[in-house]
Write a protein that holds these residues in place. Structure first.
Motif, short mmCIF file in Angstrom:
data_model
loop_
_atom_site.label_atom_id
_atom_site.label_comp_id
_atom_site.label_asym_id
_atom_site.label_seq_id
_atom_site.Cartn_x
_atom_site.Cartn_y
_atom_site.Cartn_z
N VAL A 11 0.81 -1.22 0.00
CA VAL A 11 0.00 0.00 0.00
C VAL A 11 0.85 1.28 0.00
CG1 VAL A 11 -1.67 1.36 1.30
CG2 VAL A 11 -2.06 -1.10 0.96
N PRO A 12 1.84 1.41 0.91
CA PRO A 12 2.67 2.63 0.83
C PRO A 12 3.46 2.72 -0.46
CG PRO A 12 3.48 1.10 2.54
CD PRO A 12 2.17 0.59 2.09
N CYS A 13 3.86 1.58 -1.00
CA CYS A 13 4.56 1.58 -2.29
C CYS A 13 3.64 2.05 -3.40
CB CYS A 13 5.10 0.19 -2.60
SG CYS A 13 6.43 -0.36 -1.51
N PHE A 14 2.36 1.66 -3.33
CA PHE A 14 1.40 2.10 -4.33
C PHE A 14 1.37 3.63 -4.40
CE2 PHE A 14 -1.53 -1.87 -3.74
CZ PHE A 14 -0.54 -2.65 -4.32
N LEU A 15 1.26 4.25 -3.25
CA LEU A 15 1.18 5.72 -3.20
C LEU A 15 2.46 6.35 -3.76
CD1 LEU A 15 -0.44 6.18 0.33
CD2 LEU A 15 -1.56 6.37 -1.90
N GLY A 16 3.61 5.75 -3.44
CA GLY A 16 4.88 6.27 -3.93
C GLY A 16 4.98 6.17 -5.45
N PHE A 17 4.56 5.05 -6.02
CA PHE A 17 4.62 4.88 -7.47
C PHE A 17 3.61 5.77 -8.19
CE2 PHE A 17 6.76 0.72 -6.59
CZ PHE A 17 7.89 0.95 -7.37
N ILE A 18 2.46 6.00 -7.56
CA ILE A 18 1.48 6.91 -8.15
C ILE A 18 2.06 8.32 -8.24
CG2 ILE A 18 -0.74 8.08 -7.76
CD1 ILE A 18 -1.75 5.42 -6.57
N LEU A 19 2.68 8.76 -7.17
CA LEU A 19 3.31 10.09 -7.16
C LEU A 19 4.44 10.18 -8.17
CD1 LEU A 19 3.46 10.84 -3.31
CD2 LEU A 19 2.03 11.98 -5.02
N TRP A 37 -6.96 15.73 -11.78
CA TRP A 37 -6.96 15.82 -10.33
C TRP A 37 -8.23 15.29 -9.69
CZ3 TRP A 37 -2.39 16.14 -8.53
CH2 TRP A 37 -1.40 16.88 -9.20
N LYS A 38 -9.38 15.65 -10.22
CA LYS A 38 -10.65 15.18 -9.63
C LYS A 38 -10.79 13.67 -9.79
CE LYS A 38 -13.40 19.42 -10.07
NZ LYS A 38 -14.61 20.05 -10.66
N ASP A 39 -10.36 13.18 -10.94
CA ASP A 39 -10.42 11.74 -11.18
C ASP A 39 -9.49 10.99 -10.24
OD1 ASP A 39 -11.29 9.49 -13.16
OD2 ASP A 39 -9.11 9.30 -13.07
N LEU A 40 -8.28 11.53 -10.05
CA LEU A 40 -7.32 10.91 -9.13
C LEU A 40 -7.86 10.93 -7.71
CD1 LEU A 40 -4.57 9.68 -8.45
CD2 LEU A 40 -3.64 12.01 -8.35
N ALA A 41 -8.48 12.03 -7.31
CA ALA A 41 -9.04 12.13 -5.97
C ALA A 41 -10.13 11.07 -5.76
CB ALA A 41 -9.62 13.53 -5.73
N ALA A 42 -10.95 10.87 -6.78
CA ALA A 42 -12.00 9.85 -6.68
C ALA A 42 -11.38 8.46 -6.57
CB ALA A 42 -12.92 9.93 -7.90
N SER A 43 -10.34 8.20 -7.36
CA SER A 43 -9.68 6.91 -7.33
C SER A 43 -9.05 6.64 -5.97
CB SER A 43 -8.60 6.83 -8.42
OG SER A 43 -9.18 6.89 -9.71
N LEU A 44 -8.39 7.65 -5.42
CA LEU A 44 -7.75 7.49 -4.11
C LEU A 44 -8.79 7.28 -3.01
CD1 LEU A 44 -4.90 10.18 -4.30
CD2 LEU A 44 -4.67 7.70 -4.47
N THR A 45 -9.92 7.95 -3.13
CA THR A 45 -11.00 7.74 -2.16
C THR A 45 -11.49 6.30 -2.21
OG1 THR A 45 -11.72 10.05 -2.38
CG2 THR A 45 -13.29 8.50 -1.43
N MET A 46 -11.66 5.77 -3.43
CA MET A 46 -12.06 4.37 -3.59
C MET A 46 -11.02 3.44 -2.95
SD MET A 46 -14.92 4.44 -5.39
CE MET A 46 -15.24 5.87 -4.37
N GLY A 47 -9.74 3.77 -3.19
CA GLY A 47 -8.66 2.94 -2.66
C GLY A 47 -8.58 2.97 -1.15
N ILE A 48 -8.77 4.16 -0.57
CA ILE A 48 -8.73 4.30 0.89
C ILE A 48 -9.89 3.53 1.51
CG2 ILE A 48 -9.00 5.93 2.80
CD1 ILE A 48 -7.52 7.99 1.01
N GLY A 49 -11.06 3.63 0.88
CA GLY A 49 -12.22 2.89 1.39
C GLY A 49 -11.98 1.40 1.37
N SER A 50 -11.39 0.90 0.30
CA SER A 50 -11.08 -0.53 0.20
C SER A 50 -10.07 -0.94 1.27
CB SER A 50 -10.50 -0.85 -1.19
OG SER A 50 -11.47 -0.64 -2.19
N ASN A 142 -10.85 0.79 -6.60
CA ASN A 142 -11.50 -0.49 -6.41
C ASN A 142 -12.87 -0.33 -5.76
OD1 ASN A 142 -9.30 -2.08 -7.38
ND2 ASN A 142 -8.23 -1.66 -5.47
N GLY A 143 -13.81 -1.16 -6.22
CA GLY A 143 -15.13 -1.18 -5.61
C GLY A 143 -15.07 -1.72 -4.19
N TRP A 144 -15.99 -1.30 -3.38
CA TRP A 144 -15.98 -1.72 -1.97
C TRP A 144 -16.76 -3.00 -1.73
CZ3 TRP A 144 -17.21 3.65 0.72
CH2 TRP A 144 -16.17 4.53 0.43
N PHE A 145 -17.49 -3.46 -2.75
CA PHE A 145 -18.36 -4.61 -2.53
C PHE A 145 -17.80 -5.91 -3.08
CE2 PHE A 145 -21.38 -0.90 -3.13
CZ PHE A 145 -21.48 -0.64 -1.76
#
Length: 309
Positions: A11-19, A37-50, A142-145
């Motif tokens: 997970v921390p590596c994911f964030l590093g590679f995204i940056l 930016w808005k799309d990335l924010a939505a993606s990160l929100t999905m990822g954090i939720g997962s 990623n979807g949460w379900f």
């Protein structure tokens, strides 16, 4: 024996590679629009939720479901864990790890393929495909379900005698491979393409071009796509359009998560026939009782008949 899920470090590596990819893309003239930016924010929100939900489902899947199945099908007989089919349950030899990873990849293929073929499952998986950008940020969208039903595709592996903790590690390795596939910077890799699911193959999977849709469902291998007829090589002459044909058109995480369920409900109300209602929920996406919309296979067959595919 206890093992740590590789995703703990991933997970921390994911964030590093995204940056890293984000920064690199902003300095490349032809890739400046790789991230929005808005799309990335939505993606990160999905990822954090997962990430928040994952520990709960891991507890259910690994500790309860996988262990329950393992115990039922591999009881101890005279102090030796023995499968009900008669063989000794598997240990931790290196070749057992390889076999378990291969079985995990086989399960991933069918889990992933059914996410595209069963609309109710697609409603959960469409979250991952809902961005019209293809980058490492999309990888964590990623979807949460999906994580609530995913373990059921894998429970046959501990039933055979593979330790549950081994399977959990293999699942983590699979997820790590899947993450790094979401990059446009890696070209075709020659002989590696013969065996492995690569970045260009995953670009095909995320495309909404009709000839590419519902292709390349594999995890880290492409053999199952080739065996079951869902493999497609990237054609460099085709201009790829990423995303889905019926997008949520929103950056709101709740809309992204639920828009397809809403569409299913609206479609079910189109007919009073209960069979039709069932099919709207569990047939392939695009199925309709009156032919007003078509599934991907129906559309591809139609184009093939016209000689355009």
């Amino acid at each position: 024996m206890n093992f740590t899920n590789p995703l703990v470090y991933g997970v921390p590596c994911f964030l590093g590679f995204i940056l890293l990819e984000l920064s690199y893309s902003k300095h490349k003239k032809d890739k400046k629009d790789l991230y929005h930016w808005k799309d990335l924010a939505a993606s990160l929100t999905m990822g954090i939720g997962s990430t928040i939900i994952a520990p709960l489902t891991k507890t259910i899947a690994a500790i309860v479901l996988f262990n329950f199945v393992y115990e039922v099908f591999n009881p101890e007989i005279d102090g030796i864990r023995t499968n009900i089919m008669g063989w000794k349950s598997f240990g931790y030899a290196w070749y057992i790890w390889i076999i378990c990873q291969l079985l995990d990849d086989f399960s991933y293929y069918w889990f992933h393929r059914q996410n595209h073929n069963v609309r109710f499952l697609w409603a959960a998986h469409v979250v991952h495909h809902s961005s019209d950008n293809f980058n490492l940020g999309t990888a964590v969208r990623n979807g949460w379900f999906t994580i609530f039903y995913k373990p059921f595709f894998y429970m046959w592996i501990p039933a055979l005698g593979f330790p549950p903790e081994m399977l959990v590690v293999c699942l983590g390795i699979e997820a790590l491979w899947q993450f790094q596939l979401h990059s446009v910077y890696i070209p075709k890799m020659g002989i590696i393409e013969k065996v492995f699911n690569t970045h260009t193959m995953h670009q095909v999977h995320h495309a909404q071009n009709l000839e590419y849709m519902d292709k390349n469902h594999g995890g880290f291998l492409n053999i199952f796509d080739k065996i079951f007829g869902t493999w497609k090589e990237l054609d460099d002459t085709i201009d790829i359009k990423y995303g889905v044909s019926k997008a949520p058109n929103s950056y709101n995480p709740l809309i992204i998560l639920t828009h397809e369920y809403k569409d299913i409900w609206n479609d079910m109300k189109k007919s009073k026939n209960w069979y039709h209602k069932f099919m709207y929920a569990f047939a392939a996406p695009g199925w309709s009782h009156d032919g007003s919309t078509l599934t991907i296979k129906q559309q591809q067959k139609l184009l093939k008949t016209k000689g355009k595919l």
